[in-house]
Design a protein around this motif. Structure first.
Motif, PDB file in Angstrom:
ATOM      1  N   THR A 197      35.753  55.650  19.262  1.00  0.00           N
ATOM      2  CA  THR A 197      34.740  54.605  19.078  1.00  0.00           C
ATOM      3  C   THR A 197      33.933  54.320  20.336  1.00  0.00           C
ATOM      4  N   GLY A 198      34.509  54.669  21.514  1.00  0.00           N
ATOM      5  CA  GLY A 198      33.858  54.341  22.770  1.00  0.00           C
ATOM      6  C   GLY A 198      33.986  52.886  23.164  1.00  0.00           C
ATOM      7  N   LYS A 199      34.766  52.134  22.420  1.00  0.00           N
ATOM      8  CA  LYS A 199      34.942  50.711  22.711  1.00  0.00           C
ATOM      9  C   LYS A 199      35.780  50.527  23.970  1.00  0.00           C
ATOM     10  N   ALA A 200      35.339  49.627  24.844  1.00  0.00           N
ATOM     11  CA  ALA A 200      36.060  49.387  26.095  1.00  0.00           C
ATOM     12  C   ALA A 200      37.221  48.432  25.864  1.00  0.00           C
ATOM     13  N   TRP A 201      38.323  48.711  26.543  1.00  0.00           N
ATOM     14  CA  TRP A 201      39.447  47.783  26.523  1.00  0.00           C
ATOM     15  C   TRP A 201      39.287  46.757  27.628  1.00  0.00           C
ATOM     16  N   PRO A 202      39.780  45.534  27.402  1.00  0.00           N
ATOM     17  CA  PRO A 202      39.765  44.547  28.492  1.00  0.00           C
ATOM     18  C   PRO A 202      40.720  44.972  29.605  1.00  0.00           C
ATOM     19  N   THR A 203      40.450  44.501  30.794  1.00  0.00           N
ATOM     20  CA  THR A 203      41.341  44.784  31.910  1.00  0.00           C
ATOM     21  C   THR A 203      42.584  43.895  31.827  1.00  0.00           C
ATOM     22  N   TRP A 204      43.583  44.228  32.619  1.00  0.00           N
ATOM     23  CA  TRP A 204      44.794  43.405  32.719  1.00  0.00           C
ATOM     24  C   TRP A 204      44.420  41.966  33.077  1.00  0.00           C
ATOM     25  N   GLU A 205      43.529  41.822  34.076  1.00  0.00           N
ATOM     26  CA  GLU A 205      43.147  40.469  34.512  1.00  0.00           C
ATOM     27  C   GLU A 205      42.454  39.703  33.399  1.00  0.00           C
ATOM     28  N   GLN A 206      41.571  40.374  32.672  1.00  0.00           N
ATOM     29  CA  GLN A 206      40.884  39.703  31.574  1.00  0.00           C
ATOM     30  C   GLN A 206      41.867  39.229  30.506  1.00  0.00           C
ATOM     31  N   LEU A 207      42.852  40.069  30.202  1.00  0.00           N
ATOM     32  CA  LEU A 207      43.854  39.678  29.216  1.00  0.00           C
ATOM     33  C   LEU A 207      44.656  38.468  29.698  1.00  0.00           C
ATOM     34  N   ALA A 208      45.050  38.507  30.969  1.00  0.00           N
ATOM     35  CA  ALA A 208      45.850  37.406  31.514  1.00  0.00           C
ATOM     36  C   ALA A 208      45.056  36.098  31.514  1.00  0.00           C
ATOM     37  N   ARG A 209      43.775  36.196  31.816  1.00  0.00           N
ATOM     38  CA  ARG A 209      42.956  34.990  31.888  1.00  0.00           C
ATOM     39  C   ARG A 209      42.680  34.400  30.500  1.00  0.00           C
ATOM     40  N   GLN A 210      42.422  35.274  29.522  1.00  0.00           N
ATOM     41  CA  GLN A 210      41.983  34.756  28.238  1.00  0.00           C
ATOM     42  C   GLN A 210      43.132  34.460  27.280  1.00  0.00           C
ATOM     43  N   ASP A 211      44.257  35.189  27.426  1.00  0.00           N
ATOM     44  CA  ASP A 211      45.335  35.049  26.453  1.00  0.00           C
ATOM     45  C   ASP A 211      46.415  34.066  26.896  1.00  0.00           C
ATOM     46  N   ALA A 212      46.891  34.215  28.110  1.00  0.00           N
ATOM     47  CA  ALA A 212      48.004  33.366  28.540  1.00  0.00           C
ATOM     48  C   ALA A 212      47.536  31.973  28.958  1.00  0.00           C
ATOM     49  N   GLY A 213      46.473  31.951  29.737  1.00  0.00           N
ATOM     50  CA  GLY A 213      45.950  30.663  30.178  1.00  0.00           C
ATOM     51  C   GLY A 213      46.811  29.954  31.207  1.00  0.00           C
ATOM     52  N   TRP A 214      47.667  30.730  31.897  1.00  0.00           N
ATOM     53  CA  TRP A 214      48.549  30.102  32.875  1.00  0.00           C
ATOM     54  C   TRP A 214      47.881  29.927  34.237  1.00  0.00           C
ATOM     55  N   GLY A 215      46.704  30.497  34.429  1.00  0.00           N
ATOM     56  CA  GLY A 215      46.016  30.364  35.710  1.00  0.00           C
ATOM     57  C   GLY A 215      46.578  31.229  36.809  1.00  0.00           C
ATOM     58  N   ASP A 216      47.225  32.348  36.458  1.00  0.00           N
ATOM     59  CA  ASP A 216      47.860  33.198  37.471  1.00  0.00           C
ATOM     60  C   ASP A 216      46.868  33.786  38.466  1.00  0.00           C
ATOM     61  N   TYR A 217      45.600  33.926  38.068  1.00  0.00           N
ATOM     62  CA  TYR A 217      44.614  34.512  38.980  1.00  0.00           C
ATOM     63  C   TYR A 217      43.798  33.461  39.720  1.00  0.00           C
ATOM     64  N   ASP A 218      43.960  32.231  39.378  1.00  0.00           N
ATOM     65  CA  ASP A 218      43.188  31.180  40.045  1.00  0.00           C
ATOM     66  C   ASP A 218      43.610  31.068  41.500  1.00  0.00           C
ATOM     67  N   GLY A 219      42.666  31.309  42.403  1.00  0.00           N
ATOM     68  CA  GLY A 219      42.942  31.227  43.833  1.00  0.00           C
ATOM     69  C   GLY A 219      43.721  32.382  44.410  1.00  0.00           C
ATOM     70  N   TYR A 220      43.946  33.423  43.627  1.00  0.00           N
ATOM     71  CA  TYR A 220      44.726  34.568  44.099  1.00  0.00           C
ATOM     72  C   TYR A 220      43.819  35.551  44.824  1.00  0.00           C
ATOM     73  N   ALA A 221      44.192  35.901  46.072  1.00  0.00           N
ATOM     74  CA  ALA A 221      43.346  36.772  46.896  1.00  0.00           C
ATOM     75  C   ALA A 221      43.625  38.230  46.660  1.00  0.00           C
ATOM     76  N   GLY A 222      44.801  38.558  46.084  1.00  0.00           N
ATOM     77  CA  GLY A 222      45.129  39.959  45.843  1.00  0.00           C
ATOM     78  C   GLY A 222      45.914  40.587  46.977  1.00  0.00           C
ATOM     79  N   SER A 223      46.776  41.565  46.659  1.00  0.00           N
ATOM     80  CA  SER A 223      47.574  42.239  47.678  1.00  0.00           C
ATOM     81  C   SER A 223      47.322  43.742  47.703  1.00  0.00           C
ATOM     82  N   VAL A 224      46.637  44.284  46.689  1.00  0.00           N
ATOM     83  CA  VAL A 224      46.393  45.715  46.614  1.00  0.00           C
ATOM     84  C   VAL A 224      45.119  46.028  47.370  1.00  0.00           C
ATOM     85  N   ARG A 225      45.229  46.969  48.307  1.00  0.00           N
ATOM     86  CA  ARG A 225      44.065  47.350  49.118  1.00  0.00           C
ATOM     87  C   ARG A 225      43.648  48.768  48.809  1.00  0.00           C
TER      88      ARG A 225
END
Length: 225
Positions: A197-225
């Motif tokens: 279909t060519g349909k794009a999947w959401p990213t991990w971050e998008q899923l976490a933000r929209q589905d769980a709603g726990w705010g895990d990414y709020d204010g997170y600077a990231g550790s992967v370089r």
């Protein structure tokens, strides 16, 4: 029926022959031939790795797992789960109706349900591991052990390929398009539907933000370089 494949070496117990007839009846011919070849190639690879039927594994159970591993792609097996899980459930119902003991039915269920989980299945008992190995070998995913000269030609003369990989691909996609729950994100059926279909999947971050709603990414600077 049991004389049709006299040139091939597979278990000819009453249950094995009933399963063969059942798979042949409900499946596309290409899927059925693939399932029969799955057994032959799974047993071949097992032998090359020192596993012998009757000594290291139950040959009937291996055959049942192989010959029934794609019945979830049939109309009769088309439920609301991924085809591998639907197929495992259908195989278990069929074998239970034939009087196969529960502990043996469970091995076949595991073999079918895990046959897309290559790394997991290969760590399980040979009756499970060799199903995923044989299926992968037949579709060109695994060729660790070259076949003897002329062996594939003899097998294909009795069990022609009939565009096996293409047919299986289209059957998986058709099921997923008709019932999106059969092709969940990040699964093999889901990936095949996404490619189609060519349909794009959401990213991990998008899923976490929209589905769980726990705010895990709020204010997170990231550790992967």
């Amino acid at each position: 029926m049991d004389t049709l494949y006299d040139g091939l070496d597979f278990p000819r117990t009453e249950t094995a022959l009933k399963a063969l007839r059942f798979a042949k009846r409900v499946e596309h011919a290409a899927a059925f031939n693939h399932s029969m070849r799955t057994y032959l190639y799974g047993r071949f690879v097992g032998e090359r790795e020192g596993l012998l039927p009757g000594r290291d594994y139950d040959d009937e159970l291996l055959f049942l797992g192989c010959v029934l591993h794609d019945v979830g792609l049939s109309a009769e097996g088309d439920g609301d789960q991924r085809f591998d899980i639907d197929g495992a459930d259908l195989a278990a119902r069929f074998l239970t109706e034939q009087g196969l003991p529960e502990d043996r039915v469970e091995v076949v269920w595991d073999a079918i349900a895990l046959h897309l989980c290559f790394d997991v299945a290969r760590r399980k008992r040979p009756e499970i591991a060799l199903v995923t190995t044989g299926a992968g070998y037949d579709l060109g995913v695994d060729a660790r052990h070259p076949l003897p000269d002329g062996y594939a030609d003899r097998v294909h003369a009795v069990l022609p390929r009939l565009h096996a990989a293409a047919v299986l691909h289209d059957e998986i996609i058709e099921q997923g398009l008709a019932k999106p729950g059969k092709a969940p994100m990040f699964s093999l059926p889901g990936e095949l539907v996404r490619q189609h279909t060519g349909k794009a999947w959401p990213t991990w971050e998008q899923l976490a933000r929209q589905d769980a709603g726990w705010g895990d990414y709020d204010g997170y600077a990231g550790s992967v370089r």
